[in-house]
Design a protein around this motif. Structure first.
Motif: not given
Lengths: 382, 209
Positions: B51-63, B92-106
């Motif tokens: 049901e929550v199989d999404f990446a929930f991104l904080e949009a204020s960090m997207l430029v 990471t566990h799945n593609l969605h968390s991988e996306l979060l990690l990819h967005l991060s500078p470290n």
């Protein structure tokens, strides 16, 4: 024999147009990394108080390439348009169109991309080849990022496929300095294909002025970058002696191509342009990075209407870049550029003086130590 | 809501669904739900996670839209499955968390969740679904069940009202660049453009650093 990369990059290359064939890499122009999106708006969304006049503005721009997904899309287009969202009073829409004019890279979903494919070299052992390709691609991408973070104008890195040897870069919309100066007999013909990021620049330089291509010297760049630069100098020197073509008159310089015309309209002088080039190089060198292949075709001029100087100089092709440890490395960089100026644009000596004018480098710490090794190198070569 | 299907990726990961929601009112609840789903075991857990199989991104960090798309593309590119398997290869566990990690500078997963993931104070949320092709309507129905907010066009990302530049500068370490550019006399719009470019380039090379 045409190599194609493996994996996702293969399709991208098949969708793009070859714009430059170099000895190290092939350069392609792709209209977009992504297909046009399907847009879905739920009809019962809270955001449905729209006006019909401004709705089309929200539709993403479509690339001219037909979308291969049409058959999957079950949604009625009319429905989509009528259900577009939100917050679009007429003031909003006029604000938005104003925004579109000022921001030149809006509609980024369909941004044009330069793909640089380092194809396998059959003359090398496959394992060595793969490792060299990877490390060079990575080095180029890192150098570009380092520059971007330090405020040097370079293309954005958009796609890094290390396995396939494909690098995707932002396409700089503008003209190379070479075009603007009217360099080379075929300048006009090459026209819009000058956004090249290929490594085989000296090959094309030689082609243009009708001497034998320098493939041996290109091969020797397989060694250290230092070797590459040396080879580069030899190349430039030999081509210089045979140049006879010029599209430029002494100082006035005939502005006869599209790029030069646009610059003139924007009130930009060649002298001003040369100083900007010098400033940009100063910023690059201040960062501790050597470009390694400074030629007039590796510098683009992009117009930025209504902003600052109305234009900016963007450095491209960091395939031969490296960190500069000694002052001499930077000097070699400038020396290569001087040679490139002289060979591609004879009678441009006065122009290069504008680039290397120490006042251009004011902002960087190199002004003091750079000039003297440069003089030494110039002396040594004569 | 926008959906992209890319013919050049394996079918299990060739579709991107993106929905930008503003005025989100139930962030704390979504976050609790995510935590519950990750803890639940067995079939119930699978259902909750689905049901929550999404990446929930904080949009204020997207430029910009490009920022998001380039991060997604390079995440997919670096997670391509190895020839003998069909599931994505992720750290990471799945593609969605991988996306979060990819967005991060470290490469710190906790940091990436804290900076780029949903927090209790999130009001602008970008919901991403990476996976196999499917009708956008179904995806939207799932999102609608989880998130209370107003669906808006992704163009809003480019209009610069959502991004929290103060925080972006801090996370991506752009203060120095900001100062340099302003000293050079660039106007605000130009500075933003250059910073967007710098962020995009550093994301694109994330998997080779």
């Amino acid at each position: 024999m045409t190599w194609t990369p493996a994996g996702p990059s293969n399709y991208l290359i098949s969708q793009s147009r070859l714009i430059k064939q170099g000895a190290e890499a092939r350069v392609y122009l792709l209209s977009s990394l992504l297909p046009s999106p399907r847009v879905y708006w739920p009809s019962d969304s809270q955001a449905s108080d729209q006006t019909s006049s401004s709705q089309t503005l929200s539709l993403p721009k479509h690339s001219d390439r037909p979308s291969p997904f049409v058959d999957e899309v079950a949604y009625n287009t009319n429905h989509l348009i009528s259900a577009l969202p939100s917050s679009n009073t007429s003031t909003n829409s006029s604000e938005r169109s104003k925004h579109k004019q000022t921001s030149h890279d809006e509609g980024k979903a369909t941004q044009e991309v330069i793909l640089k494919y380092r194809f396998p070299k059959t003359y090398r052992h496959p394992i060595l080849d793969a490792s060299l390709t990877r490390s060079r691609l990575a080095a180029e991408a890192r150098a570009l990022t380092r520059c971007a973070k330090a405020g040097v104008n370079v293309p954005q890195v958009l796609w890094v496929d290390e396995k396939a040897g494909v690098l995707g870069l932002e396409r700089i919309k503008g003209w190379s300095v070479r075009e603007i100066l009217g360099g080379g007999a075929e300048g006009e013909l090459e026209g819009d294909e000058e956004e090249e990021l290929g490594n085989g620049e000296e090959v094309s330089v030689s082609d243009q002025i009708g001497v034998a291509p320098e493939s041996p010297s290109r091969t020797s760049t397989e060694g250290t970058s230092r070797e590459g630069e040396d080879a580069r100098m030899t190349g430039s020197r030999s081509t210089e002696s045979t140049t006879g073509v010029t599209a430029m008159t002494e100082s006035g310089a005939e502005w006869e191509n599209e790029g030069a015309e646009a610059l003139r309209k924007a009130g930009i002088t060649i002298e001003g342009l040369m100083e900007s080039i010098g400033r940009e190089l100063g910023r690059l060198h201040a960062l501790g990075t050597v470009h390694g292949d400074l030629t007039t075709s590796n510098m683009m001029v992009r117009l930025t209407p209504g902003r600052g100087e109305q234009y900016e100089v963007v450095l491209i092709d960091f395939g031969l870049s490296s960190g500069g440890t000694y002052a001499e490395h930077y000097a070699v960089d400038l020396y290569v550029l001087e040679r490139a100026f002289l060979s591609t644009h004879p009678s441009s000596e006065s122009l290069y003086a504008g680039v290397s004018d120490p006042s251009s480098f004011n902002s960087s710490p190199i002004s003091t130590y750079q000039i003297s090794p440069l003089l030494t190198i110039t002396f040594r070569s004569d | 809501m926008e959906s992209y299907t890319m013919p050049n990726f394996p079918e299990s990961m060739n579709t991107i669904h993106l929905a930008l929601l503003r005025n989100v009112t139930n962030s704390p609840k979504i976050r609790r739900r995510l935590i519950e789903a990750s803890k639940a075991m067995g079939e119930v857990g699978d259902k909750l996670r689905e049901e929550v199989d999404f990446a929930f991104l904080e949009a204020s960090m997207l430029v910009s839209r490009q920022h998001l798309l380039i991060a997604i593309l390079n995440t997919l590119l670096s997670s391509l499955p190895s020839p003998d398997s069909s599931s994505p290869r992720t750290s990471t566990h799945n593609l969605h968390s991988e996306l979060l990690l990819h967005l991060s500078p470290n490469n710190n997963i906790t940091d990436s969740l804290r900076h780029h993931g949903l927090s209790d104070h999130t009001t602008s949320l970008l919901v991403v679904r990476l996976g196999s092709p499917g009708p956008s309507k179904e995806i939207w129905n799932k999102i609608e069940h989880v998130v209370r907010g107003q669906l808006v066009s992704l163009d809003e990302l480019d209009r610069g009202e959502i991004a929290d530049w103060h925080r972006v500068d801090k996370v991506y370490k752009l203060k120095e660049l900001d100062t340099t550019l302003r000293k050079r006399g660039l106007d605000h719009g130009e500075v933003i453009e250059k910073k967007r470019g710098a962020i995009i380039s550093s994301l694109a090379i994330k998997h080779i650093t």
